[in-house]
Design a protein around this motif. Sequence first.
Motif, PDB file in Angstrom:
ATOM      1  N   ALA A  50      14.825  -7.655  15.056  1.00 57.69           N
ATOM      2  CA  ALA A  50      15.595  -8.816  14.581  1.00 57.69           C
ATOM      3  C   ALA A  50      15.362 -10.065  15.417  1.00 57.69           C
ATOM      4  CB  ALA A  50      17.078  -8.483  14.515  1.00 57.69           C
ATOM      5  N   THR A  51      14.136 -10.256  15.859  1.00 55.73           N
ATOM      6  CA  THR A  51      13.772 -11.480  16.559  1.00 55.73           C
ATOM      7  C   THR A  51      12.662 -12.173  15.776  1.00 55.73           C
ATOM      8  OG1 THR A  51      12.154 -10.294  17.931  1.00 55.73           O
ATOM      9  CG2 THR A  51      14.374 -10.574  18.829  1.00 55.73           C
ATOM     10  N   VAL A  52      12.699 -13.490  15.766  1.00 56.05           N
ATOM     11  CA  VAL A  52      11.699 -14.249  15.012  1.00 56.05           C
ATOM     12  C   VAL A  52      10.432 -14.422  15.842  1.00 56.05           C
ATOM     13  CG1 VAL A  52      13.383 -15.462  13.605  1.00 56.05           C
ATOM     14  CG2 VAL A  52      12.749 -16.416  15.826  1.00 56.05           C
ATOM     15  N   PRO A  53       9.286 -14.557  15.146  1.00 57.07           N
ATOM     16  CA  PRO A  53       9.123 -14.546  13.697  1.00 57.07           C
ATOM     17  C   PRO A  53       9.015 -13.128  13.149  1.00 57.07           C
ATOM     18  CG  PRO A  53       7.001 -14.902  14.716  1.00 57.07           C
ATOM     19  CD  PRO A  53       8.005 -14.854  15.844  1.00 57.07           C
ATOM     20  N   ILE A  54       9.413 -12.982  11.905  1.00 55.62           N
ATOM     21  CA  ILE A  54       9.192 -11.742  11.164  1.00 55.62           C
ATOM     22  C   ILE A  54       8.518 -12.131   9.855  1.00 55.62           C
ATOM     23  CG2 ILE A  54      10.254  -9.802   9.961  1.00 55.62           C
ATOM     24  CD1 ILE A  54      12.585 -10.003  11.963  1.00 55.62           C
ATOM     25  N   LEU A  55       7.384 -11.509   9.578  1.00 53.60           N
ATOM     26  CA  LEU A  55       6.671 -11.771   8.328  1.00 53.60           C
ATOM     27  C   LEU A  55       6.731 -10.511   7.473  1.00 53.60           C
ATOM     28  CD1 LEU A  55       4.836 -13.864   6.801  1.00 53.60           C
ATOM     29  CD2 LEU A  55       2.886 -12.618   7.768  1.00 53.60           C
ATOM     30  N   VAL A  56       7.256 -10.658   6.276  1.00 56.68           N
ATOM     31  CA  VAL A  56       7.362  -9.544   5.328  1.00 56.68           C
ATOM     32  C   VAL A  56       6.296  -9.753   4.264  1.00 56.68           C
ATOM     33  CG1 VAL A  56       8.841  -8.298   3.719  1.00 56.68           C
ATOM     34  CG2 VAL A  56       9.844  -9.412   5.735  1.00 56.68           C
ATOM     35  N   LEU A  57       5.348  -8.818   4.189  1.00 55.80           N
ATOM     36  CA  LEU A  57       4.263  -8.925   3.219  1.00 55.80           C
ATOM     37  C   LEU A  57       4.704  -8.276   1.912  1.00 55.80           C
ATOM     38  CD1 LEU A  57       1.253  -8.041   5.538  1.00 55.80           C
ATOM     39  CD2 LEU A  57       2.128 -10.298   4.931  1.00 55.80           C
ATOM     40  N   ASN A  58       4.781  -9.091   0.874  1.00 52.76           N
ATOM     41  CA  ASN A  58       5.273  -8.606  -0.409  1.00 52.76           C
ATOM     42  C   ASN A  58       4.154  -8.306  -1.398  1.00 52.76           C
ATOM     43  OD1 ASN A  58       7.985  -8.690   0.237  1.00 52.76           O
ATOM     44  ND2 ASN A  58       8.139 -10.863  -0.239  1.00 52.76           N
ATOM     45  N   GLU A  59       2.938  -8.334  -0.901  1.00 56.28           N
ATOM     46  CA  GLU A  59       1.812  -8.073  -1.785  1.00 56.28           C
ATOM     47  C   GLU A  59       0.738  -7.375  -0.984  1.00 56.28           C
ATOM     48  OE1 GLU A  59      -0.897 -11.710  -2.081  1.00 56.28           O
ATOM     49  OE2 GLU A  59       1.101 -12.570  -2.000  1.00 56.28           O
ATOM     50  N   GLU A  60      -0.235  -6.837  -1.671  1.00 56.38           N
ATOM     51  CA  GLU A  60      -1.353  -6.244  -0.954  1.00 56.38           C
ATOM     52  C   GLU A  60      -2.062  -7.342  -0.198  1.00 56.38           C
ATOM     53  OE1 GLU A  60      -4.039  -3.801  -2.962  1.00 56.38           O
ATOM     54  OE2 GLU A  60      -2.555  -2.330  -3.574  1.00 56.38           O
ATOM     55  N   SER A  61      -2.231  -7.106   1.064  1.00 59.12           N
ATOM     56  CA  SER A  61      -2.769  -8.137   1.930  1.00 59.12           C
ATOM     57  C   SER A  61      -3.444  -7.450   3.088  1.00 59.12           C
ATOM     58  CB  SER A  61      -1.610  -9.014   2.400  1.00 59.12           C
ATOM     59  OG  SER A  61      -2.075 -10.173   3.018  1.00 59.12           O
ATOM     60  N   GLU A  62      -4.073  -8.204   3.914  1.00 54.92           N
ATOM     61  CA  GLU A  62      -4.713  -7.615   5.086  1.00 54.92           C
ATOM     62  C   GLU A  62      -3.937  -8.027   6.321  1.00 54.92           C
ATOM     63  OE1 GLU A  62      -8.812  -8.148   7.524  1.00 54.92           O
ATOM     64  OE2 GLU A  62      -8.972  -7.730   5.403  1.00 54.92           O
TER      65      GLU A  62
END
Length: 232
Positions: A50-62
Amino acid sequence: MALPILYSLRNCPYAMRARIAIFKSHQPVALRDVVLSNKPPEMILASPKATVPILVLNEESEIVTGAVSEADTKGKIIDESLDVMLWALHKSDPHDLLHHETPETLVQMLSFIAEFDVEFKRCLEAYKCAKRYHETNISECRAACEHYIKQLEARLAQHEFLTSSRESLLDIALLPFIRQFARIERQWYLQSPYPNLKKWLNSYLQSSMFTKVMAKHPLWLDSGEEVIFVGR
């Protein structure tokens, strides 16, 4: 297709450098500005840290973590700032911040960043505390920071940016922390014997890129609106 979601805090140096890399990569993300005193449940669920940054990948990605690449990352989380930077720049690097033609340069940059993130950051925190609490050892704390500042000044005496005559990952990774250093004792800094560092920092702080990266947005929990954040 849903955009990746970036949980960010405007003045956090780690979130700042993640936003800079995303801006430089021209990769759009849905930006959710937060405050750590009122963390969204979705953010805590995404990453227990729960510390920034947090990136949530919502698609197929690398996703790129250090030098390791992993495909098929739908629903995966990146919660280290340097890994967010590498994800963005491996997706798109129009300014060649990773210096693709010389892979050894990237290895060197990552090594320097790792050392700086631990050692300089520890000295910087001590310096900030000495100033905040009016401690008597502020000069010693500043001198500890200067050990690293002198290294950057020496690099910038040789070329315009920290790695070479071209901007690199190293510049944007260190920028937010040098900004913090410069703000602790402003008058001392302005008179300090680091002309190349001051020129380098000012060029960033006065840039349109930095203005856009540091733009203030409504808190996501208050507005419920996600901001589409992308470099232009």
